[in-house]
Write a protein that holds these residues in place. Structure first.
Motif, mmCIF file in Angstrom:
data_model
loop_
_atom_site.group_PDB
_atom_site.id
_atom_site.type_symbol
_atom_site.label_atom_id
_atom_site.label_comp_id
_atom_site.label_asym_id
_atom_site.label_seq_id
_atom_site.Cartn_x
_atom_site.Cartn_y
_atom_site.Cartn_z
ATOM 1 N N PHE A 73 -20.698 7.381 -41.471
ATOM 2 C CA PHE A 73 -22.038 6.870 -41.131
ATOM 3 C C PHE A 73 -23.010 8.041 -41.021
ATOM 4 O O PHE A 73 -22.627 9.149 -40.642
ATOM 5 C CB PHE A 73 -22.049 6.207 -39.743
ATOM 6 N N HIS A 124 -16.997 7.187 -38.157
ATOM 7 C CA HIS A 124 -18.102 7.596 -37.292
ATOM 8 C C HIS A 124 -18.172 9.124 -37.283
ATOM 9 O O HIS A 124 -17.131 9.778 -37.147
ATOM 10 C CB HIS A 124 -17.848 7.053 -35.874
ATOM 11 N N GLY A 126 -19.020 11.235 -35.139
ATOM 12 C CA GLY A 126 -18.550 11.901 -33.926
ATOM 13 C C GLY A 126 -17.233 11.359 -33.409
ATOM 14 O O GLY A 126 -16.420 12.095 -32.841
ATOM 15 N N LEU A 127 -16.984 10.059 -33.625
ATOM 16 C CA LEU A 127 -15.839 9.391 -32.994
ATOM 17 C C LEU A 127 -14.651 9.226 -33.934
ATOM 18 O O LEU A 127 -13.572 8.828 -33.498
ATOM 19 C CB LEU A 127 -16.267 8.006 -32.488
ATOM 20 N N GLU A 129 -12.388 7.447 -36.915
ATOM 21 C CA GLU A 129 -12.181 6.120 -37.490
ATOM 22 C C GLU A 129 -12.449 5.010 -36.470
ATOM 23 O O GLU A 129 -11.972 5.075 -35.337
ATOM 24 C CB GLU A 129 -10.748 6.022 -38.016
ATOM 25 N N VAL A 130 -13.226 4.036 -36.884
ATOM 26 C CA VAL A 130 -13.530 2.873 -36.036
ATOM 27 C C VAL A 130 -13.396 1.620 -36.897
ATOM 28 O O VAL A 130 -13.448 1.695 -38.124
ATOM 29 C CB VAL A 130 -14.971 2.951 -35.475
ATOM 30 N N GLN A 134 -14.950 -3.143 -33.521
ATOM 31 C CA GLN A 134 -15.349 -2.159 -32.496
ATOM 32 C C GLN A 134 -16.838 -1.856 -32.595
ATOM 33 O O GLN A 134 -17.525 -1.746 -31.582
ATOM 34 C CB GLN A 134 -14.527 -0.873 -32.635
ATOM 35 N N LEU A 135 -17.337 -1.729 -33.813
ATOM 36 C CA LEU A 135 -18.769 -1.491 -34.011
ATOM 37 C C LEU A 135 -19.594 -2.640 -33.448
ATOM 38 O O LEU A 135 -20.572 -2.428 -32.713
ATOM 39 C CB LEU A 135 -19.048 -1.325 -35.518
ATOM 40 N N SER A 137 -18.710 -4.885 -31.239
ATOM 41 C CA SER A 137 -18.551 -4.931 -29.773
ATOM 42 C C SER A 137 -19.407 -3.862 -29.105
ATOM 43 O O SER A 137 -20.011 -4.102 -28.050
ATOM 44 C CB SER A 137 -17.083 -4.716 -29.387
ATOM 45 N N ALA A 138 -19.445 -2.689 -29.723
ATOM 46 C CA ALA A 138 -20.245 -1.593 -29.154
ATOM 47 C C ALA A 138 -21.736 -1.947 -29.184
ATOM 48 O O ALA A 138 -22.488 -1.573 -28.284
ATOM 49 C CB ALA A 138 -19.980 -0.296 -29.928
ATOM 50 N N VAL A 140 -22.965 -4.928 -28.727
ATOM 51 C CA VAL A 140 -23.148 -5.804 -27.555
ATOM 52 C C VAL A 140 -23.198 -4.977 -26.266
ATOM 53 O O VAL A 140 -24.102 -5.139 -25.434
ATOM 54 C CB VAL A 140 -21.989 -6.828 -27.474
ATOM 55 N N VAL A 141 -22.228 -4.099 -26.099
ATOM 56 C CA VAL A 141 -22.143 -3.315 -24.859
ATOM 57 C C VAL A 141 -23.349 -2.372 -24.729
ATOM 58 O O VAL A 141 -23.874 -2.156 -23.633
ATOM 59 C CB VAL A 141 -20.813 -2.525 -24.809
ATOM 60 N N HIS A 142 -23.787 -1.841 -25.860
ATOM 61 C CA HIS A 142 -24.953 -0.957 -25.887
ATOM 62 C C HIS A 142 -26.196 -1.693 -25.368
ATOM 63 O O HIS A 142 -26.944 -1.178 -24.536
ATOM 64 C CB HIS A 142 -25.158 -0.460 -27.324
#
Lengths: 178, 178
Positions: A73, A124, A126-127, A129-130, A134-135, A137-138, A140-142
């Motif tokens: 990304f 990602h 920085g992170l 493999e995602v 997960q993306l 869900s993140a 939503v949480v964001h």
């Protein structure tokens, strides 16, 4: 996994309305209050959410479907709003976010994602493999993290007004790390 | 002092709409999720806010105007909702809170409080002497604290869904103290 797309969408669709209920026409004293130093005001946060709609969550969803993990990304610019929101009216930002979110949810629904798609992988910067779930869900949480942040910033505007109640109102003693 | 009654009221009036935008028809999976152990779900928090409308903020405002600091406030029951909300429908609770808040704001406005009134004193059973403006400010901060709490509880429902994003989404790592 408890992730379900229709549930995630049901939360994502609510955020513009939540922010408008909390902030529309609230006045500059509240919309530009922050938690000191280089912390963010509600004005900054809404600009950040707009930049996310334009460059992050849905763009990365489409990136995963198109490229998988082969091409990472684009890094997300967490400070873009300081330039992009300059001189803008807060109510216009709230409306812009609402419009962009509605457009993105419409596109998300049109992708007709399946359970197999949710396991598809992206890279990602920085992170590592995602997965697509997960993306999403993140995303939503964001949203929910920033609603909590805005509520806290507004609460702290009255930090010195509550007198001895400070000790009961734990939100006033929270130090931001976002 | 930055406290101004019309500003405090402008925030207090927003809370039922914020909660309905965030929670109405959200489904039991979200409304009854909590942060583990004896922490509160959105269902519990809305019941707690209803009990506050019935027994706390406006009642204590009227108590200060009537009795000053001579007679302490009745202690607030932080756990009343576990009995009062039993068997109730979540959407009914949201509507009940909206109705009670509207009624209380109407009464608050009808008191025609002046700047002198804001300095009037009451006796809190745990905190000692407080002023009316501190009480009204605490009402505002209390609302915002619970909006932040509910957002956090909803976010944590996806704690295990976001994979490596946990480290960026700091709201997931917050331990409640309310």
């Amino acid at each position: 996994m408890i992730f379900e797309l229709h549930q995630a969408i049901s939360i994502l669709e609510r955020t513009p309305g939540v922010l408008k209920s909390l902030l529309f026409d609230v006045g500059e004293e509240w919309s530009t209050a922050n938690e000191g130093r280089d912390s963010w005001s509600p004005f900054d946060v809404v600009g950040h959410l707009i930049h996310g709609e334009n460059t992050d969550w849905l763009v990365r969803t489409q990136h995963i479907l198109e490229h998988g993990p082969e091409i990472p990304f684009e890094p997300y610019d967490r400070f873009a709003q300081f330039e992009n929101s300059k001189g803008k009216n807060f109510e216009d930002l709230l409306n812009e976010f609402e419009m962009l979110r509605a457009k993105n949810i419409k596109t998300l629904k049109s992708l007709n994602l399946t359970n197999d798609d949710f396991e598809r992988k992206g890279m990602h910067p920085g992170l590592g493999e995602v997965t697509l779930s997960q993306l999403l869900s993140a995303w939503v949480v964001h949203d929910l993290g920033h609603i909590a942040q805005i509520s806290r910033v507004l609460a702290k505007h009255y930090k010195n007004e509550v007198g001895p109640w400070t000790q009961y109102l734990t939100i006033l003693n929270f130090t931001p790390k976002e």
